[in-house]
Design a protein around this motif. Structure first.
Motif, mmCIF file in Angstrom:
data_model
loop_
_atom_site.group_PDB
_atom_site.id
_atom_site.type_symbol
_atom_site.label_atom_id
_atom_site.label_comp_id
_atom_site.label_asym_id
_atom_site.label_seq_id
_atom_site.Cartn_x
_atom_site.Cartn_y
_atom_site.Cartn_z
ATOM 1 N N UNK A 28 0.815 -1.213 0.000
ATOM 2 C CA UNK A 28 0.000 0.000 0.000
ATOM 3 C C UNK A 28 0.849 1.264 0.000
ATOM 4 N N UNK A 29 2.161 1.090 -0.073
ATOM 5 C CA UNK A 29 3.049 2.240 -0.143
ATOM 6 C C UNK A 29 3.497 2.794 1.192
ATOM 7 N N UNK A 30 3.184 2.097 2.288
ATOM 8 C CA UNK A 30 3.649 2.556 3.587
ATOM 9 C C UNK A 30 5.118 2.183 3.777
ATOM 10 N N UNK B 275 5.621 2.792 17.145
ATOM 11 C CA UNK B 275 5.239 1.456 16.674
ATOM 12 C C UNK B 275 3.718 1.332 16.609
ATOM 13 N N UNK B 276 3.014 1.842 17.615
ATOM 14 C CA UNK B 276 1.561 1.747 17.632
ATOM 15 C C UNK B 276 0.944 2.656 16.567
ATOM 16 N N UNK B 277 1.549 3.805 16.333
ATOM 17 C CA UNK B 277 1.070 4.688 15.265
ATOM 18 C C UNK B 277 1.199 3.997 13.917
ATOM 19 N N UNK B 278 2.339 3.328 13.692
ATOM 20 C CA UNK B 278 2.551 2.618 12.433
ATOM 21 C C UNK B 278 1.569 1.460 12.280
ATOM 22 N N UNK B 279 1.262 0.766 13.381
ATOM 23 C CA UNK B 279 0.298 -0.328 13.318
ATOM 24 C C UNK B 279 -1.089 0.194 12.956
ATOM 25 N N UNK B 280 -1.478 1.320 13.531
ATOM 26 C CA UNK B 280 -2.785 1.912 13.202
ATOM 27 C C UNK B 280 -2.869 2.237 11.710
ATOM 28 N N UNK C 105 -1.171 0.834 9.268
ATOM 29 C CA UNK C 105 -1.180 -0.411 8.495
ATOM 30 C C UNK C 105 -2.554 -1.069 8.521
ATOM 31 N N UNK C 106 -3.185 -1.077 9.693
ATOM 32 C CA UNK C 106 -4.519 -1.679 9.820
ATOM 33 C C UNK C 106 -5.522 -0.925 8.951
ATOM 34 N N UNK C 107 -5.434 0.409 8.946
ATOM 35 C CA UNK C 107 -6.352 1.206 8.135
ATOM 36 C C UNK C 107 -6.139 0.957 6.645
#
Length: 293
Positions: A118-120, A167-172, A174-176
């Motif tokens: 997704x380009x992240x 890390x939690x910001x990146x996980x949010x 990725x989930x979105x």
């Protein structure tokens, strides 16, 4: 080019059928690994989805924290920061463990592959220190002899200031980005290889239930169907849960296997009990975290 996400899924499914070696063989493997580790001067973290058991963690006297382990300091993670077998709501009788330096934080490899598509940013957070364990128990299915299998895997990582929160910001993010990731697979059907499509879904099933930050990450997949026959190509997958909890500069990733996964036939495990286990894990990390609880 190999589809990395498909490969990871196949390995994960195969892991559920692994018959673990006897304790004597595990200890021989551990001794061989220890000799290689001494030469390399560093150890690798036990991978969550790995089918190789690498070293035996032994219960013993509590290990003192190294110098500089106080508030704001950096320190190797003591074994006391991990869950104990008695705290896990499923009987286990073997602990496999390892420690590491400068290891990437692994939460969900399939989610990471999707996020990259997704380009992240594809870079993983890298820990200063890490400690891992897999608790092993015996399972008996109806009409079969008991066999050994993982019950839960746990990684604990110590990160640089600010990296644990990011890390939690990146996980949010990725989930979105991966709310409905469509993935083409080529799988073996009754009439040979067939092209199939599955849809992956990640959701945050619960949050803020333990430590400074916490999420219950749930991964579900649609059934891969042979378009010609209209029949499933593989056994319909069950949703899989994993827990990510932060206390100070420490982050733990808990991956419950079938004996602890809610929704598995015959299990009494519930989401509420899984969150309770995460709270116990957070309490374990308190003394070793910077700052502590």
């Amino acid at each position: 080019m190999r589809d990395d996400a498909t490969f990871v899924e196949l390995v994960h499914r195969d892991l559920r059928e692994v018959r673990w070696p006897e304790p004597a063989e595990i200890r021989r493997m551990a001794r061989r690994r220890s000799r290689r580790t001494a030469v390399a001067a560093a150890t690798a973290v036990l991978a969550v989805a790995s089918v190789s058991a690498v070293a035996v963690g032994r219960a013993g006297a509590p290990a003192p924290l190294p110098p500089g382990a106080g508030a704001g300091g950096r320190a190797e993670i003591p074994v006391e920061a991990l869950l104990t077998p008695a705290e896990v709501p499923e009987k286990t009788d073997e602990r496999l463990g390892d420690t590491g330096l400068d290891e990437p934080v692994r939460v969900d490899d399939v989610l990471r592959t999707c996020a990259q598509e997704q380009g992240l940013p594809g870079d993983q957070a890298v820990s200063r220190y890490s400690r891992s364990q897999t608790l092993i128990g015996s399972t008996k299915l109806s009409g079969s002899a008991p066999y050994r299998r993982p019950v839960i895997s746990q990684d604990v990582y110590r990160l640089e200031p600010g990296a644990a929160q990011r890390l939690f910001t990146d996980l949010d993010r990725s989930v979105a980005a991966c709310a409905g990731w469509r993935q083409m697979n080529r799988l073996q059907g009754d009439q040979g290889m067939v092209d199939t499509m599955v849809v992956h879904q990640w959701t945050v099933a619960a949050s803020a239930f333990a430590g400074d930050q916490a999420i219950l990450l749930r991964h579900s997949m649609s059934v891969a169907v042979d378009p010609a026959a209209g029949e499933p190509v593989v056994i319909p997958p069950r949703p899989e849960d994993r827990l990510v909890v932060r206390v100070g500069d420490l982050v733990t990733v808990l991956v419950p296997e079938d004996p602890l996964q809610p929704g598995v036939p015959g299990n009494t495990m519930t989401q509420a009990r899984l969150l309770d286990l995460a709270r116990v894990a957070a309490g374990r990390m308190c003394a070793a975290a910077n700052p502590g609880c």
